[in-house]
Design an enzyme around this catalytic site. Sequence first.
Site, PDB file in Angstrom:
ATOM      1  N   LYS A  51      -8.332  -4.183  12.126  1.00  0.00           N
ATOM      2  CA  LYS A  51      -7.056  -3.564  12.520  1.00  0.00           C
ATOM      3  C   LYS A  51      -6.381  -4.353  13.636  1.00  0.00           C
ATOM      4  O   LYS A  51      -5.151  -4.529  13.635  1.00  0.00           O
ATOM      5  CB  LYS A  51      -7.273  -2.120  12.971  1.00  0.00           C
ATOM      6  N   GLY A  86       0.799  -1.216   0.000  1.00  0.00           N
ATOM      7  CA  GLY A  86       0.000   0.000   0.000  1.00  0.00           C
ATOM      8  C   GLY A  86       0.832   1.265   0.000  1.00  0.00           C
ATOM      9  O   GLY A  86       0.490   2.229   0.683  1.00  0.00           O
ATOM     10  N   ALA A  87       1.911   1.285  -0.770  1.00  0.00           N
ATOM     11  CA  ALA A  87       2.850   2.417  -0.697  1.00  0.00           C
ATOM     12  C   ALA A  87       2.761   3.354  -1.899  1.00  0.00           C
ATOM     13  O   ALA A  87       3.696   4.098  -2.169  1.00  0.00           O
ATOM     14  CB  ALA A  87       4.281   1.900  -0.564  1.00  0.00           C
ATOM     15  N   GLY A 112       0.525   8.255   0.728  1.00  0.00           N
ATOM     16  CA  GLY A 112       0.349   8.299   2.174  1.00  0.00           C
ATOM     17  C   GLY A 112       1.539   7.804   2.983  1.00  0.00           C
ATOM     18  O   GLY A 112       2.696   7.996   2.613  1.00  0.00           O
ATOM     19  N   ILE A 113       1.243   7.157   4.092  1.00  0.00           N
ATOM     20  CA  ILE A 113       2.270   6.722   5.036  1.00  0.00           C
ATOM     21  C   ILE A 113       3.245   5.747   4.390  1.00  0.00           C
ATOM     22  O   ILE A 113       4.464   5.851   4.572  1.00  0.00           O
ATOM     23  CB  ILE A 113       1.615   6.095   6.279  1.00  0.00           C
ATOM     24  N   GLY A 114       2.727   4.796   3.635  1.00  0.00           N
ATOM     25  CA  GLY A 114       3.594   3.814   2.989  1.00  0.00           C
ATOM     26  C   GLY A 114       4.615   4.453   2.073  1.00  0.00           C
ATOM     27  O   GLY A 114       5.807   4.090   2.085  1.00  0.00           O
ATOM     28  N   TYR A 145     -14.281  -2.618  11.693  1.00  0.00           N
ATOM     29  CA  TYR A 145     -12.961  -2.027  11.433  1.00  0.00           C
ATOM     30  C   TYR A 145     -11.989  -2.382  12.549  1.00  0.00           C
ATOM     31  O   TYR A 145     -10.821  -2.719  12.294  1.00  0.00           O
ATOM     32  CB  TYR A 145     -13.093  -0.508  11.297  1.00  0.00           C
ATOM     33  N   ASP A 187      -2.808  -6.764  -5.365  1.00  0.00           N
ATOM     34  CA  ASP A 187      -3.951  -6.748  -4.472  1.00  0.00           C
ATOM     35  C   ASP A 187      -3.606  -7.726  -3.355  1.00  0.00           C
ATOM     36  O   ASP A 187      -3.486  -8.935  -3.606  1.00  0.00           O
ATOM     37  CB  ASP A 187      -5.217  -7.182  -5.219  1.00  0.00           C
TER      38      ASP A 187
END
Length: 409
Positions: A171, A16-17, A20-22, A167, A73
Amino acid sequence: MINTGKLAGLTVFITGASRGIGKEIGKKVAQDGANVVIAAKTAEPHPKLKGTVYTAAEEIEAAGGSCLPCIVDVRDESQVASAVQKAVEKFGGIDIVINNCSAISLTGTLSTDMKKYDLMNQVNARGTFLTSKLCLPYLLKSRHPHILNISPPLNLNPVWFKQHVAYTIAKYGMSMCALGMAEEFKDDKIGVNCLWPRTAIWTAAMEMLSGAEVGKGCRKAEIMADAAYAILCKNPATCTGNFFIDDEVLSKEGIVDFKQYLLDPSSSENLMPDFFLDEALIHSSGDELSGRINNEDLSIRVNDIMEVIKKSLSPELVQSTQAVYQFNTNDGQHSWFVDLKTGTGNAGNGQAPSPPDTILIANLNDVFDVLTGKIKPVNAVLSGKLSIKGNMQKAMKLEKLMHILKSKL
Protein backbone atom coordinates in the site's frame (compact mmCIF):
# COMPACT_ATOMS: atom_id res chain seq x y z
CA MET A 1 -21.68 16.29 -2.11
CA ILE A 2 -23.63 18.06 -4.86
CA ASN A 3 -22.40 17.55 -8.42
CA THR A 4 -21.39 20.73 -10.26
CA GLY A 5 -20.92 19.39 -13.79
CA LYS A 6 -17.23 20.34 -13.75
CA LEU A 7 -16.13 16.90 -14.97
CA ALA A 8 -18.55 16.78 -17.91
CA GLY A 9 -16.94 15.35 -21.01
CA LEU A 10 -13.72 14.31 -19.23
CA THR A 11 -12.53 10.71 -19.39
CA VAL A 12 -11.87 8.95 -16.08
CA PHE A 13 -9.85 5.70 -16.11
CA ILE A 14 -10.52 3.65 -12.94
CA THR A 15 -8.85 0.37 -11.99
CA GLY A 16 -10.76 -2.19 -9.94
CA ALA A 17 -14.12 -0.50 -10.44
CA SER A 18 -16.40 -3.50 -10.84
CA ARG A 19 -17.56 -2.99 -7.24
CA GLY A 20 -16.89 -1.09 -4.03
CA ILE A 21 -15.12 2.26 -3.87
CA GLY A 22 -14.05 2.24 -7.51
CA LYS A 23 -17.58 1.70 -8.76
CA GLU A 24 -18.98 4.42 -6.47
CA ILE A 25 -16.41 6.91 -7.78
CA GLY A 26 -17.39 5.92 -11.31
CA LYS A 27 -21.06 6.58 -10.55
CA LYS A 28 -20.25 9.91 -8.92
CA VAL A 29 -18.25 11.33 -11.83
CA ALA A 30 -20.84 9.91 -14.25
CA GLN A 31 -23.43 12.22 -12.68
CA ASP A 32 -21.42 15.08 -14.19
CA GLY A 33 -21.57 13.43 -17.60
CA ALA A 34 -17.99 12.13 -17.50
CA ASN A 35 -16.80 9.22 -19.61
CA VAL A 36 -15.75 6.31 -17.39
CA VAL A 37 -13.38 3.49 -18.25
CA ILE A 38 -13.59 0.48 -15.93
CA ALA A 39 -10.36 -1.53 -15.95
CA ALA A 40 -11.13 -4.56 -13.81
CA LYS A 41 -10.66 -8.31 -13.82
CA THR A 42 -14.17 -9.57 -13.00
CA ALA A 43 -15.85 -10.65 -16.22
CA GLU A 44 -17.96 -13.41 -14.64
CA PRO A 45 -19.80 -13.20 -11.30
CA HIS A 46 -17.67 -14.22 -8.31
CA PRO A 47 -19.34 -16.78 -6.01
CA LYS A 48 -18.86 -14.50 -2.98
CA LEU A 49 -18.51 -11.02 -4.49
CA LYS A 50 -21.33 -9.30 -6.34
CA GLY A 51 -20.70 -7.37 -9.52
CA THR A 52 -18.77 -7.56 -12.78
CA VAL A 53 -17.32 -4.91 -15.07
CA TYR A 54 -20.53 -5.17 -17.10
CA THR A 55 -23.00 -4.70 -14.26
CA ALA A 56 -20.89 -1.81 -12.97
CA ALA A 57 -20.94 -0.25 -16.44
CA GLU A 58 -24.73 -0.45 -16.48
CA GLU A 59 -24.93 1.38 -13.12
CA ILE A 60 -22.48 4.04 -14.27
CA GLU A 61 -24.38 4.70 -17.49
CA ALA A 62 -27.64 4.85 -15.54
CA ALA A 63 -26.01 7.57 -13.40
CA GLY A 64 -25.50 9.70 -16.50
CA GLY A 65 -22.11 8.92 -18.01
CA SER A 66 -20.76 6.88 -20.89
CA CYS A 67 -18.84 3.78 -19.84
CA LEU A 68 -16.28 1.50 -21.44
CA PRO A 69 -15.81 -1.78 -19.52
CA CYS A 70 -12.42 -3.42 -20.10
CA ILE A 71 -11.29 -6.78 -18.76
CA VAL A 72 -7.92 -5.98 -17.22
CA ASP A 73 -5.51 -7.64 -14.83
CA VAL A 74 -3.34 -4.70 -13.74
CA ARG A 75 -0.39 -7.07 -13.38
CA ASP A 76 -0.40 -7.59 -17.16
CA GLU A 77 1.21 -4.71 -19.06
CA SER A 78 -0.35 -5.68 -22.39
CA GLN A 79 -3.87 -5.74 -20.90
CA VAL A 80 -3.46 -2.31 -19.30
CA ALA A 81 -1.99 -0.91 -22.54
CA SER A 82 -4.89 -2.35 -24.53
CA ALA A 83 -7.46 -0.77 -22.20
CA VAL A 84 -5.71 2.60 -22.41
CA GLN A 85 -5.71 2.40 -26.21
CA LYS A 86 -9.39 1.47 -26.32
CA ALA A 87 -10.20 4.39 -24.02
CA VAL A 88 -8.33 6.82 -26.26
CA GLU A 89 -9.97 5.43 -29.40
CA LYS A 90 -13.46 5.70 -27.90
CA PHE A 91 -13.22 8.95 -25.96
CA GLY A 92 -10.28 10.77 -27.57
CA GLY A 93 -7.99 10.82 -24.55
CA ILE A 94 -7.66 10.29 -20.78
CA ASP A 95 -7.96 13.10 -18.26
CA ILE A 96 -8.16 11.42 -14.85
CA VAL A 97 -6.70 8.18 -13.47
CA ILE A 98 -8.01 6.53 -10.30
CA ASN A 99 -5.64 3.83 -9.05
CA ASN A 100 -8.13 1.96 -6.91
CA CYS A 101 -7.30 -1.69 -7.60
CA SER A 102 -5.75 -3.35 -4.56
CA ALA A 103 -5.02 -6.75 -3.04
CA ILE A 104 -4.94 -7.38 0.70
CA SER A 105 -3.68 -10.03 3.11
CA LEU A 106 -3.51 -8.90 6.75
CA THR A 107 -0.99 -11.53 7.75
CA GLY A 108 2.29 -11.46 9.64
CA THR A 109 5.61 -12.39 8.08
CA LEU A 110 5.49 -16.12 8.88
CA SER A 111 1.88 -16.39 7.72
CA THR A 112 2.43 -14.63 4.38
CA ASP A 113 3.42 -16.96 1.57
CA MET A 114 5.36 -15.45 -1.33
CA LYS A 115 2.43 -15.90 -3.70
CA LYS A 116 0.39 -13.48 -1.56
CA TYR A 117 3.38 -11.14 -1.19
CA ASP A 118 3.88 -11.03 -4.96
CA LEU A 119 0.16 -10.58 -5.62
CA MET A 120 -0.10 -7.56 -3.31
CA ASN A 121 2.99 -5.87 -4.62
CA GLN A 122 2.21 -6.58 -8.28
CA VAL A 123 -1.37 -5.32 -7.99
CA ASN A 124 -0.91 -2.44 -5.55
CA ALA A 125 2.49 -0.86 -6.15
CA ARG A 126 3.40 -2.14 -9.61
CA GLY A 127 -0.16 -1.88 -10.95
CA THR A 128 -0.39 1.75 -9.81
CA PHE A 129 2.96 2.62 -11.38
CA LEU A 130 2.14 0.82 -14.63
CA THR A 131 -1.34 2.31 -15.06
CA SER A 132 -0.09 5.81 -14.30
CA LYS A 133 2.87 5.43 -16.65
CA LEU A 134 0.73 4.29 -19.59
CA CYS A 135 -1.89 7.02 -19.03
CA LEU A 136 0.58 9.87 -18.50
CA PRO A 137 1.18 10.63 -22.21
CA TYR A 138 -2.53 11.45 -22.47
CA LEU A 139 -2.69 13.29 -19.15
CA LEU A 140 0.06 15.57 -20.45
CA LYS A 141 -2.35 16.64 -23.21
CA SER A 142 -5.37 17.06 -20.93
CA ARG A 143 -6.84 20.38 -19.78
CA HIS A 144 -7.65 18.88 -16.36
CA PRO A 145 -5.14 16.07 -15.56
CA HIS A 146 -5.41 14.25 -12.24
CA ILE A 147 -4.06 11.01 -10.75
CA LEU A 148 -5.71 9.86 -7.53
CA ASN A 149 -4.42 6.80 -5.68
CA ILE A 150 -6.62 5.11 -3.08
CA SER A 151 -3.80 4.66 -0.61
CA PRO A 152 -2.78 5.89 2.85
CA PRO A 153 -0.56 8.65 4.15
CA LEU A 154 3.04 7.54 4.53
CA ASN A 155 3.51 6.87 8.23
CA LEU A 156 6.62 5.18 9.60
CA ASN A 157 5.13 4.34 12.99
CA PRO A 158 6.17 0.66 13.43
CA VAL A 159 2.67 -0.30 14.59
CA TRP A 160 1.50 -0.10 10.96
CA PHE A 161 4.16 -2.59 9.90
CA LYS A 162 4.31 -5.17 12.67
CA GLN A 163 0.97 -6.93 12.05
CA HIS A 164 1.04 -7.01 8.22
CA VAL A 165 4.37 -5.79 6.88
CA ALA A 166 3.83 -7.22 3.36
CA TYR A 167 0.49 -5.43 2.94
CA THR A 168 1.92 -2.19 4.32
CA ILE A 169 4.81 -2.31 1.85
CA ALA A 170 2.37 -2.82 -1.02
CA LYS A 171 0.00 0.00 0.00
CA TYR A 172 2.83 2.40 0.77
CA GLY A 173 4.19 1.62 -2.70
CA MET A 174 1.02 3.21 -4.11
CA SER A 175 1.50 6.25 -1.90
CA MET A 176 5.15 6.60 -2.86
CA CYS A 177 4.10 6.62 -6.52
CA ALA A 178 1.96 9.66 -5.75
CA LEU A 179 4.69 11.35 -3.72
CA GLY A 180 7.23 10.96 -6.52
CA MET A 181 4.98 11.65 -9.49
CA ALA A 182 3.47 14.75 -7.88
CA GLU A 183 6.93 16.34 -7.81
CA GLU A 184 8.03 14.87 -11.14
CA PHE A 185 5.04 16.26 -13.03
CA LYS A 186 4.52 19.45 -11.04
CA ASP A 187 5.71 21.68 -13.86
CA ASP A 188 3.33 19.85 -16.21
CA LYS A 189 0.47 20.86 -13.89
CA ILE A 190 -0.71 17.29 -13.30
CA GLY A 191 -2.35 16.86 -9.90
CA VAL A 192 -1.21 13.64 -8.19
CA ASN A 193 -2.74 12.87 -4.80
CA CYS A 194 -3.80 10.07 -2.45
CA LEU A 195 -7.14 9.55 -0.71
CA TRP A 196 -7.72 7.34 2.34
CA PRO A 197 -10.74 6.74 4.59
CA ARG A 198 -10.74 7.62 8.28
CA THR A 199 -12.96 4.62 9.06
CA ALA A 200 -13.40 1.18 7.57
CA ILE A 201 -15.49 1.30 4.38
CA TRP A 202 -18.17 -1.31 3.85
CA THR A 203 -17.75 -3.17 0.56
CA ALA A 204 -18.49 -6.67 -0.69
CA ALA A 205 -14.81 -7.53 -0.23
CA MET A 206 -14.92 -6.31 3.37
CA GLU A 207 -17.96 -8.49 4.02
CA MET A 208 -16.23 -11.53 2.54
CA LEU A 209 -13.07 -10.94 4.59
CA SER A 210 -14.65 -10.21 7.94
CA GLY A 211 -18.39 -11.00 8.02
CA ALA A 212 -21.50 -8.86 8.09
CA GLU A 213 -21.21 -7.90 11.78
CA VAL A 214 -18.14 -5.74 11.09
CA GLY A 215 -20.33 -3.56 8.87
CA LYS A 216 -21.97 -1.99 11.90
CA GLY A 217 -18.80 0.00 12.49
CA CYS A 218 -18.26 1.04 8.86
CA ARG A 219 -19.13 3.91 6.58
CA LYS A 220 -20.50 3.44 3.07
CA ALA A 221 -18.32 3.76 -0.03
CA GLU A 222 -20.23 6.91 -1.01
CA ILE A 223 -18.09 8.95 1.40
CA MET A 224 -14.96 8.05 -0.58
CA ALA A 225 -16.74 8.80 -3.86
CA ASP A 226 -17.83 12.24 -2.66
CA ALA A 227 -14.34 13.03 -1.34
CA ALA A 228 -12.73 11.85 -4.59
CA TYR A 229 -15.13 14.04 -6.58
CA ALA A 230 -14.24 17.10 -4.47
CA ILE A 231 -10.51 16.49 -5.08
CA LEU A 232 -10.94 15.87 -8.82
CA CYS A 233 -12.83 19.13 -9.23
CA LYS A 234 -9.87 21.14 -7.89
CA ASN A 235 -7.27 22.81 -10.08
CA PRO A 236 -4.64 20.12 -10.70
CA ALA A 237 -1.90 22.75 -11.03
CA THR A 238 -2.31 23.75 -7.40
CA CYS A 239 -3.77 20.57 -5.86
CA THR A 240 -0.96 18.02 -5.89
CA GLY A 241 1.22 16.00 -3.52
CA ASN A 242 -1.48 15.65 -0.86
CA PHE A 243 -2.47 12.70 1.33
CA PHE A 244 -6.16 13.41 1.81
CA ILE A 245 -8.51 11.85 4.41
CA ASP A 246 -12.12 11.47 3.24
CA ASP A 247 -14.05 13.31 5.97
CA GLU A 248 -11.45 16.08 6.19
CA VAL A 249 -11.94 16.77 2.48
CA LEU A 250 -15.71 16.88 2.87
CA SER A 251 -15.59 19.04 6.01
CA LYS A 252 -13.68 21.66 4.01
CA GLU A 253 -16.42 21.46 1.38
CA GLY A 254 -18.95 22.41 4.04
CA ILE A 255 -20.41 18.98 4.74
CA VAL A 256 -21.33 18.58 8.41
CA ASP A 257 -23.75 15.63 8.32
CA PHE A 258 -21.65 12.48 8.26
CA LYS A 259 -24.47 10.26 9.50
CA GLN A 260 -25.62 10.01 5.89
CA TYR A 261 -22.55 7.85 5.21
CA LEU A 262 -23.10 5.35 8.03
CA LEU A 263 -23.96 1.80 7.10
CA ASP A 264 -25.71 1.48 10.48
CA PRO A 265 -26.98 4.84 11.82
CA SER A 266 -26.91 3.47 15.38
CA SER A 267 -23.14 2.95 15.25
CA SER A 268 -21.98 6.58 14.96
CA GLU A 269 -20.14 6.42 18.28
CA ASN A 270 -18.49 3.07 17.64
CA LEU A 271 -16.91 3.31 14.19
CA MET A 272 -14.01 1.07 13.22
CA PRO A 273 -10.95 3.20 12.40
CA ASP A 274 -8.99 2.34 9.30
CA PHE A 275 -5.30 1.50 9.33
CA PHE A 276 -2.35 3.88 9.02
CA LEU A 277 -3.87 6.83 10.94
CA ASP A 278 -2.23 7.37 14.31
CA GLU A 279 -5.35 8.86 15.88
CA ALA A 280 -6.69 5.28 15.91
CA LEU A 281 -4.00 4.46 18.48
CA ILE A 282 -5.34 6.75 21.21
CA HIS A 283 -5.84 4.75 24.39
CA SER A 284 -9.13 4.87 26.23
CA SER A 285 -9.23 6.28 29.76
CA GLY A 286 -8.94 2.86 31.37
CA ASP A 287 -11.97 3.47 33.57
CA GLU A 288 -13.68 0.28 32.46
CA LEU A 289 -15.88 -1.77 34.77
CA SER A 290 -13.63 -4.78 34.19
CA GLY A 291 -10.72 -2.82 35.66
CA ARG A 292 -12.49 -2.91 39.02
CA ILE A 293 -12.80 -6.70 39.06
CA ASN A 294 -9.94 -8.69 40.52
CA ASN A 295 -8.02 -11.10 38.32
CA GLU A 296 -9.32 -14.25 40.00
CA ASP A 297 -12.93 -13.25 39.42
CA LEU A 298 -12.15 -12.15 35.85
CA SER A 299 -10.50 -15.47 35.08
CA ILE A 300 -13.59 -17.33 36.33
CA ARG A 301 -15.84 -15.08 34.24
CA VAL A 302 -13.76 -15.70 31.11
CA ASN A 303 -14.02 -19.45 31.77
CA ASP A 304 -17.80 -19.01 31.94
CA ILE A 305 -17.75 -17.08 28.66
CA MET A 306 -15.86 -19.95 27.04
CA GLU A 307 -18.60 -22.32 28.15
CA VAL A 308 -21.20 -20.02 26.58
CA ILE A 309 -19.15 -19.88 23.38
CA LYS A 310 -18.87 -23.67 23.33
CA LYS A 311 -22.65 -24.06 23.58
CA SER A 312 -23.22 -21.39 20.94
CA LEU A 313 -21.09 -22.92 18.20
CA SER A 314 -22.72 -24.15 15.04
CA PRO A 315 -21.57 -25.80 11.79
CA GLU A 316 -22.54 -22.59 9.95
CA LEU A 317 -20.32 -20.45 12.20
CA VAL A 318 -17.42 -22.89 11.84
CA GLN A 319 -17.84 -23.02 8.06
CA SER A 320 -17.96 -19.23 7.67
CA THR A 321 -15.04 -18.52 10.03
CA GLN A 322 -12.50 -21.31 9.47
CA ALA A 323 -10.07 -20.16 12.13
CA VAL A 324 -8.56 -21.29 15.44
CA TYR A 325 -8.05 -18.51 17.99
CA GLN A 326 -5.71 -18.58 20.97
CA PHE A 327 -6.20 -15.99 23.74
CA ASN A 328 -3.18 -15.52 26.01
CA THR A 329 -2.73 -13.01 28.80
CA ASN A 330 0.52 -11.07 28.53
CA ASP A 331 1.63 -12.21 31.98
CA GLY A 332 1.52 -15.83 30.80
CA GLN A 333 -0.86 -16.81 33.60
CA HIS A 334 -4.01 -17.55 31.59
CA SER A 335 -4.92 -18.93 28.17
CA TRP A 336 -8.07 -19.97 26.31
CA PHE A 337 -8.88 -21.15 22.81
CA VAL A 338 -11.80 -20.99 20.40
CA ASP A 339 -11.73 -23.51 17.56
CA LEU A 340 -13.96 -22.41 14.69
CA LYS A 341 -12.27 -24.61 12.16
CA THR A 342 -12.54 -28.23 13.23
CA GLY A 343 -15.71 -30.31 13.16
CA THR A 344 -18.54 -28.49 14.93
CA GLY A 345 -16.08 -26.26 16.83
CA ASN A 346 -14.82 -26.12 20.40
CA ALA A 347 -13.79 -23.65 23.12
CA GLY A 348 -12.17 -23.88 26.50
CA ASN A 349 -9.32 -23.26 28.89
CA GLY A 350 -5.66 -23.80 27.93
CA GLN A 351 -3.90 -24.20 24.62
CA ALA A 352 -5.72 -24.91 21.36
CA PRO A 353 -5.55 -28.59 20.37
CA SER A 354 -4.45 -27.59 16.85
CA PRO A 355 -2.12 -24.80 15.67
CA PRO A 356 -3.94 -21.45 15.99
CA ASP A 357 -4.38 -19.17 12.99
CA THR A 358 -4.43 -16.13 15.24
CA ILE A 359 -2.92 -15.60 18.69
CA LEU A 360 -4.40 -12.68 20.63
CA ILE A 361 -2.38 -11.35 23.58
CA ALA A 362 -3.61 -8.80 26.12
CA ASN A 363 -3.98 -8.23 29.83
CA LEU A 364 -6.82 -10.11 31.50
CA ASN A 365 -9.09 -7.05 31.63
CA ASP A 366 -8.82 -6.48 27.89
CA VAL A 367 -9.31 -10.17 27.04
CA PHE A 368 -12.54 -9.97 29.03
CA ASP A 369 -13.61 -6.75 27.27
CA VAL A 370 -12.95 -8.22 23.82
CA LEU A 371 -14.88 -11.41 24.59
CA THR A 372 -17.84 -9.49 26.00
CA GLY A 373 -17.96 -7.16 23.00
CA LYS A 374 -16.97 -4.07 24.97
CA ILE A 375 -14.05 -3.56 22.60
CA LYS A 376 -14.04 -4.60 18.94
CA PRO A 377 -11.01 -6.84 18.26
CA VAL A 378 -9.68 -4.56 15.51
CA ASN A 379 -10.17 -1.44 17.64
CA ALA A 380 -8.35 -3.19 20.50
CA VAL A 381 -5.39 -3.84 18.20
CA LEU A 382 -5.28 -0.26 16.93
CA SER A 383 -5.52 1.17 20.45
CA GLY A 384 -2.64 -0.99 21.63
CA LYS A 385 -4.77 -3.04 24.01
CA LEU A 386 -4.41 -6.24 22.01
CA SER A 387 -1.46 -7.74 20.19
CA ILE A 388 -2.01 -10.20 17.35
CA LYS A 389 0.29 -12.84 15.92
CA GLY A 390 -0.73 -14.60 12.73
CA ASN A 391 -3.69 -13.69 10.57
CA MET A 392 -5.37 -10.35 11.34
CA GLN A 393 -8.09 -10.98 8.75
CA LYS A 394 -9.19 -13.95 10.84
CA ALA A 395 -9.26 -11.70 13.92
CA MET A 396 -11.76 -9.46 12.14
CA LYS A 397 -14.09 -12.44 11.81
CA LEU A 398 -14.36 -12.58 15.58
CA GLU A 399 -17.01 -9.86 15.24
CA LYS A 400 -19.50 -12.52 14.19
CA LEU A 401 -18.83 -14.53 17.34
CA MET A 402 -19.09 -11.39 19.49
CA HIS A 403 -22.47 -10.62 17.92
CA ILE A 404 -23.76 -14.06 18.83
CA LEU A 405 -22.42 -13.79 22.37
CA LYS A 406 -24.06 -10.44 23.07
CA SER A 407 -27.51 -11.98 23.32
CA LYS A 408 -26.31 -14.85 25.51
CA LEU A 409 -24.02 -13.25 28.07
